[in-house]
Design an enzyme around this catalytic site. Structure first.
Site, PDB file in Angstrom:
ATOM      1  N   ASP A  96       0.845  -1.190   0.000  1.00  0.00           N
ATOM      2  CA  ASP A  96       0.000   0.000   0.000  1.00  0.00           C
ATOM      3  C   ASP A  96       0.884   1.246   0.000  1.00  0.00           C
ATOM      4  OD1 ASP A  96      -3.233   0.528   1.015  1.00  0.00           O
ATOM      5  OD2 ASP A  96      -1.811   2.203   1.007  1.00  0.00           O
ATOM      6  N   ASN A 136     -12.815  -3.239   2.734  1.00  0.00           N
ATOM      7  CA  ASN A 136     -13.789  -2.165   2.903  1.00  0.00           C
ATOM      8  C   ASN A 136     -14.802  -2.221   1.758  1.00  0.00           C
ATOM      9  OD1 ASN A 136     -12.324  -1.253   5.136  1.00  0.00           O
ATOM     10  ND2 ASN A 136     -10.999   0.019   3.855  1.00  0.00           N
ATOM     11  N   GLY A 192     -15.705   2.625   4.046  1.00  0.00           N
ATOM     12  CA  GLY A 192     -14.422   3.303   3.847  1.00  0.00           C
ATOM     13  C   GLY A 192     -13.730   2.962   2.536  1.00  0.00           C
ATOM     14  N   GLN A 193     -14.475   2.387   1.582  1.00  0.00           N
ATOM     15  CA  GLN A 193     -13.849   2.030   0.305  1.00  0.00           C
ATOM     16  C   GLN A 193     -13.612   3.289  -0.525  1.00  0.00           C
ATOM     17  OE1 GLN A 193     -16.021  -0.904  -1.982  1.00  0.00           O
ATOM     18  NE2 GLN A 193     -14.362  -1.138  -3.476  1.00  0.00           N
ATOM     19  N   HIS A 215     -10.232  -5.153  -2.987  1.00  0.00           N
ATOM     20  CA  HIS A 215      -8.867  -5.373  -2.501  1.00  0.00           C
ATOM     21  C   HIS A 215      -8.932  -5.753  -1.042  1.00  0.00           C
ATOM     22  CE1 HIS A 215     -10.005  -1.134  -2.370  1.00  0.00           C
ATOM     23  NE2 HIS A 215      -9.357  -1.065  -1.209  1.00  0.00           N
ATOM     24  N   LEU A 216      -8.113  -6.724  -0.698  1.00  0.00           N
ATOM     25  CA  LEU A 216      -7.988  -7.141   0.696  1.00  0.00           C
ATOM     26  C   LEU A 216      -6.769  -6.442   1.269  1.00  0.00           C
ATOM     27  CD1 LEU A 216      -9.520  -9.282   2.420  1.00  0.00           C
ATOM     28  CD2 LEU A 216      -7.557 -10.769   2.049  1.00  0.00           C
ATOM     29  N   HIS A 217      -6.992  -5.673   2.341  1.00  0.00           N
ATOM     30  CA  HIS A 217      -5.867  -5.088   3.061  1.00  0.00           C
ATOM     31  C   HIS A 217      -5.294  -6.148   3.995  1.00  0.00           C
ATOM     32  CE1 HIS A 217      -6.788  -0.681   2.404  1.00  0.00           C
ATOM     33  NE2 HIS A 217      -7.993  -1.172   2.176  1.00  0.00           N
TER      34      HIS A 217
HETATM   35  P1  AMP Z   1      -9.778   1.507   0.414  1.00  0.00           P
HETATM   36  O1  AMP Z   1      -9.879   2.819   1.137  1.00  0.00           O
HETATM   37  O2  AMP Z   1     -10.160   0.331   1.229  1.00  0.00           O
HETATM   38  O3  AMP Z   1     -10.489   1.562  -0.917  1.00  0.00           O
HETATM   39  O4  AMP Z   1      -8.237   1.299   0.132  1.00  0.00           O
HETATM   40  C1  AMP Z   1      -7.569   1.806  -0.979  1.00  0.00           C
HETATM   41  C2  AMP Z   1      -6.116   1.692  -0.674  1.00  0.00           C
HETATM   42  O5  AMP Z   1      -5.378   1.824  -1.874  1.00  0.00           O
HETATM   43  C3  AMP Z   1      -5.598   2.775   0.283  1.00  0.00           C
HETATM   44  O6  AMP Z   1      -5.048   2.157   1.440  1.00  0.00           O
HETATM   45  C4  AMP Z   1      -4.554   3.502  -0.549  1.00  0.00           C
HETATM   46  O7  AMP Z   1      -3.464   3.939   0.233  1.00  0.00           O
HETATM   47  C5  AMP Z   1      -4.173   2.460  -1.566  1.00  0.00           C
HETATM   48  N1  AMP Z   1      -3.627   2.993  -2.804  1.00  0.00           N
HETATM   49  C6  AMP Z   1      -4.163   3.986  -3.574  1.00  0.00           C
HETATM   50  N2  AMP Z   1      -3.390   4.200  -4.651  1.00  0.00           N
HETATM   51  C7  AMP Z   1      -2.357   3.323  -4.576  1.00  0.00           C
HETATM   52  C8  AMP Z   1      -1.214   3.077  -5.389  1.00  0.00           C
HETATM   53  N3  AMP Z   1      -0.977   3.762  -6.532  1.00  0.00           N
HETATM   54  N4  AMP Z   1      -0.342   2.106  -4.992  1.00  0.00           N
HETATM   55  C9  AMP Z   1      -0.558   1.412  -3.849  1.00  0.00           C
HETATM   56  N5  AMP Z   1      -1.627   1.614  -3.030  1.00  0.00           N
HETATM   57  C10 AMP Z   1      -2.506   2.562  -3.391  1.00  0.00           C
END
Ligand code: AMP
Length: 112
Positions: free
Chosen positions: A30, A85, A91-92, A98-100
């Site tokens: 991330d 999310n 919070g998406q 995507h799985l964090h």
């Molecule tokens: P969400 O808020 O659950 O949709 O998570 C989206 C995630 O994508 C966030 O934690 C961002 O920091 C991450 N993110 C956004 N752009 C990038 C990128 N170019 N490379 C890696 N992570 C990213």
């Protein structure tokens, strides 16, 4: 999808710190890590939200891939959290599921 950030990362059009890739999934760190360890596991197939799929095998594979990477990176035994999310209240912010996976510190509960 041509206007999807994560589809562009998979295609190599936007750089990312790749950890793992196979025919179904792609994993990368991330860009705004919320813990000492924070990576994302995404399907190569574009899916907007968790509400938009019934593909149990693929959703399961995201979790098992995260576990394998956490083991390979050496923080699985200490512990980690996987979370997906969904939509605005979840919070998406990126609408390609995507799985964090977060680890490397004590994670509080409940989340904010
Ligand atoms: P969400 O808020 O659950 O949709 O998570 C989206 C995630 O994508 C966030 O934690 C961002 O920091 C991450 N993110 C956004 N752009 C990038 C990128 N170019 N490379 C890696 N992570 C990213």
């Amino acid at each position: 999808m041509s206007d999807c950030l994560f589809c562009k990362i998979i295609a190599g059009d936007i750089p990312a710190e790749k950890i793992y890739e196979d025919e179904d999934v792609f994993a990368f760190f991330d860009v705004a890590a919320q813990a000492p360890q924070h990576f994302l596991v995404i399907p190569k197939k574009h899916i907007n939200t968790l509400n938009d799929t019934k593909d149990a095998a693929l959703i399961g594979k995201l979790s098992l891939t995260a576990s394998k990477i956490a083991q390979d990176l050496g923080f699985a035994k200490d512990g980690y959290r996987v979370v997906m999310n969904c939509n605005e209240q979840g919070g998406q912010t990126v609408y390609h599921i995507h799985l964090h996976c977060l680890g490397g510190r004590n994670l509080s509960w409940p989340p904010g």
